[in-house]
Every structure is written in structure tokens, then in C-alpha cells.
Design an enzyme around this catalytic site. Structure first.
Site, PDB file in Angstrom:
ATOM      1  N   ASP A   1       0.847  -1.188   0.000  1.00  0.00           N
ATOM      2  CA  ASP A   1       0.000   0.000   0.000  1.00  0.00           C
ATOM      3  C   ASP A   1       0.889   1.247   0.000  1.00  0.00           C
ATOM      4  OD1 ASP A   1      -3.223   0.529   1.107  1.00  0.00           O
ATOM      5  OD2 ASP A   1      -1.796   2.193   1.028  1.00  0.00           O
TER       6      ASP A   1
ATOM      7  N   HIS B   1     -10.052  -5.361  -3.489  1.00  0.00           N
ATOM      8  CA  HIS B   1      -8.750  -5.584  -2.854  1.00  0.00           C
ATOM      9  C   HIS B   1      -8.941  -6.018  -1.413  1.00  0.00           C
ATOM     10  CE1 HIS B   1      -9.822  -1.321  -2.444  1.00  0.00           C
ATOM     11  NE2 HIS B   1      -9.237  -1.350  -1.258  1.00  0.00           N
TER      12      HIS B   1
HETATM   13  P1  5GP Z   1      -9.769   1.337   0.272  1.00  0.00           P
HETATM   14  O1  5GP Z   1      -9.930   2.657   0.980  1.00  0.00           O
HETATM   15  O2  5GP Z   1     -10.400   1.393  -1.102  1.00  0.00           O
HETATM   16  O3  5GP Z   1     -10.210   0.161   1.073  1.00  0.00           O
HETATM   17  O4  5GP Z   1      -8.219   1.137   0.087  1.00  0.00           O
HETATM   18  C1  5GP Z   1      -7.500   1.656  -0.983  1.00  0.00           C
HETATM   19  C2  5GP Z   1      -6.035   1.584  -0.615  1.00  0.00           C
HETATM   20  O5  5GP Z   1      -5.287   1.752  -1.800  1.00  0.00           O
HETATM   21  C3  5GP Z   1      -5.598   2.687   0.347  1.00  0.00           C
HETATM   22  O6  5GP Z   1      -5.031   2.087   1.514  1.00  0.00           O
HETATM   23  C4  5GP Z   1      -4.565   3.482  -0.451  1.00  0.00           C
HETATM   24  O7  5GP Z   1      -3.477   3.906   0.329  1.00  0.00           O
HETATM   25  C5  5GP Z   1      -4.133   2.499  -1.515  1.00  0.00           C
HETATM   26  N1  5GP Z   1      -3.741   3.110  -2.789  1.00  0.00           N
HETATM   27  C6  5GP Z   1      -4.444   4.053  -3.486  1.00  0.00           C
HETATM   28  N2  5GP Z   1      -3.794   4.367  -4.620  1.00  0.00           N
HETATM   29  C7  5GP Z   1      -2.667   3.586  -4.644  1.00  0.00           C
HETATM   30  C8  5GP Z   1      -1.604   3.458  -5.579  1.00  0.00           C
HETATM   31  O8  5GP Z   1      -1.541   4.114  -6.617  1.00  0.00           O
HETATM   32  N3  5GP Z   1      -0.624   2.555  -5.279  1.00  0.00           N
HETATM   33  C9  5GP Z   1      -0.651   1.813  -4.132  1.00  0.00           C
HETATM   34  N4  5GP Z   1       0.359   0.968  -3.938  1.00  0.00           N
HETATM   35  N5  5GP Z   1      -1.651   1.909  -3.229  1.00  0.00           N
HETATM   36  C10 5GP Z   1      -2.647   2.789  -3.482  1.00  0.00           C
END
Ligand code: 5GP
Ligand code: ZN
Length: 141
Positions: free
Chosen positions: A35, A104
Site C-alpha cells: 500500500d 482488494h
Molecule cells: P480502500 O480505501 O479502497 O479500502 O483502500 C484503498 C487503498 O489503496 C488505500 O489504503 C490506499 O493507500 C491504496 N492506494 C491508493 N492508490 C494507490 C496506488 O496508486 N498505489 C498503491 N500501492 N496503493 C494505493
């Protein structure tokens, strides 16, 4: 190119290698990478390479594969980074904290001093009729 691909999806672009990521695991269906904004040291995301909007949309065989990889990574975080525990989280929809609308699994290693608080409070004030609630949910299965 994978069967399901969304033009404006950042995780589709990561799965296709159009945006770089720090990978920890890859096979033909599943990718795991760190992440970019980790909640703790080793916070890893496990995705299907195909685009599905969230956990509820993923076909069973791919869900099994993704969780198998999440389990292996959880075990590796304990043996290699000496995590003392793991949170496995997958958010469905914005209200639940989903910000990237490509399925994810968060694999979040926990350490005694990590300061991370996963807060499920406030508890509902309303007293639910639990047997009736269970019966209602069962009608949807
Ligand atoms: P959600 O909030 O959708 O459950 O989690 C999305 C996760 O994706 C977040 O923890 C955020 O930090 C991560 N994330 C968002 N954009 C990117 C990216 O471009 N690369 C990586 N490695 N992580 C990302
Ligand atoms: Zn996608």
C-alpha cells in the site's frame, strides 16, 4: 489484457503494469503489492488482476485464490517482519471506507506499538431483535 478492465481504474493500471507498484506476489490471476500509504509496516493489498468493483462481485474461484494469497502473506508478515497479528479487511462501498473501486484485500500487520485503531464504535444504541434479524438475513441467502 485481462477480461475485465476499467479504463480509469488505478488498480487495473497497476495490474497491467501501466502504473508501477512494489510487488510482493504475482501469478496469472492475483497481484499483491505494498500500500502506497500504509497503516503499518508491511501493509499489503491483494487484488484480482481482473476488475471487479468490490468483494461482492468477485467470482468464487478468484475469491478463493485471493484469500489464499492473503493468508500466505499474513503468515509471511509474521515470520519475516515479526508482526504479532494481522487484520484482514475488504471494504465494500464508500460508506464502508472503500476509496478504490477495484476489489482488494488489505493485509495489515499489527505490532504492539503501531498505534493503529480500527474503531467499530459507536455501538448501536438501538436494541436489535437478534433472532428476527437472523431470520431476515437468511431470506437473502
Ligand atoms: P480502500 O480505501 O479502497 O479500502 O483502500 C484503498 C487503498 O489503496 C488505500 O489504503 C490506499 O493507500 C491504496 N492506494 C491508493 N492508490 C494507490 C496506488 O496508486 N498505489 C498503491 N500501492 N496503493 C494505493
Ligand atoms: Zn480495476
Amino acid at each position: 489484457m485481462s477480461k475485465n478492465y476499467e479504463e480509469n481504474c488505478i488498480f487495473c493500471k497497476i495490474a497491467q503494469g501501466q502504473i508501477s507498484s512494489i510487488k510482493v506476489y504475482e501469478d496469472e490471476d492475483i497481484l499483491a503489492f505494498l500500500d502506497i500509504d500504509p497503516s503499518s509496516k508491511g501493509h499489503t493489498l491483494v487484488i484480482t488482476k481482473e476488475h471487479f468493483a468490490n468483494f461482492l462481485m468477485v467470482p468464487r474461484n478468484l475469491l478463493d485464490k485471493a484469500f489464499e494469497v492473503a493468508q500466505k502473506i499474513g503468515q509471511a508478515l509474521i515470520t519475516t517482519l515479526h508482526a504479532e497479528g494481522i487484520n484482514i479487511i475488504t471494504n465494500v462501498n464508500e460508506i464502508a471506507g472503500q476509496s478504490v473501486f477495484h476489489f482488494h484485500i488489505h493485509v495489515i500487520p499489527r505490532y504492539s506499538q503501531d498505534g493503529l485503531k480500527l474503531n467499530f464504535s459507536p455501538k448501536q444504541i438501538e436494541k436489535f431483535n437478534l433472532p428476527a434479524l437472523a431470520n431476515q438475513i437468511k431470506t437473502g441467502l
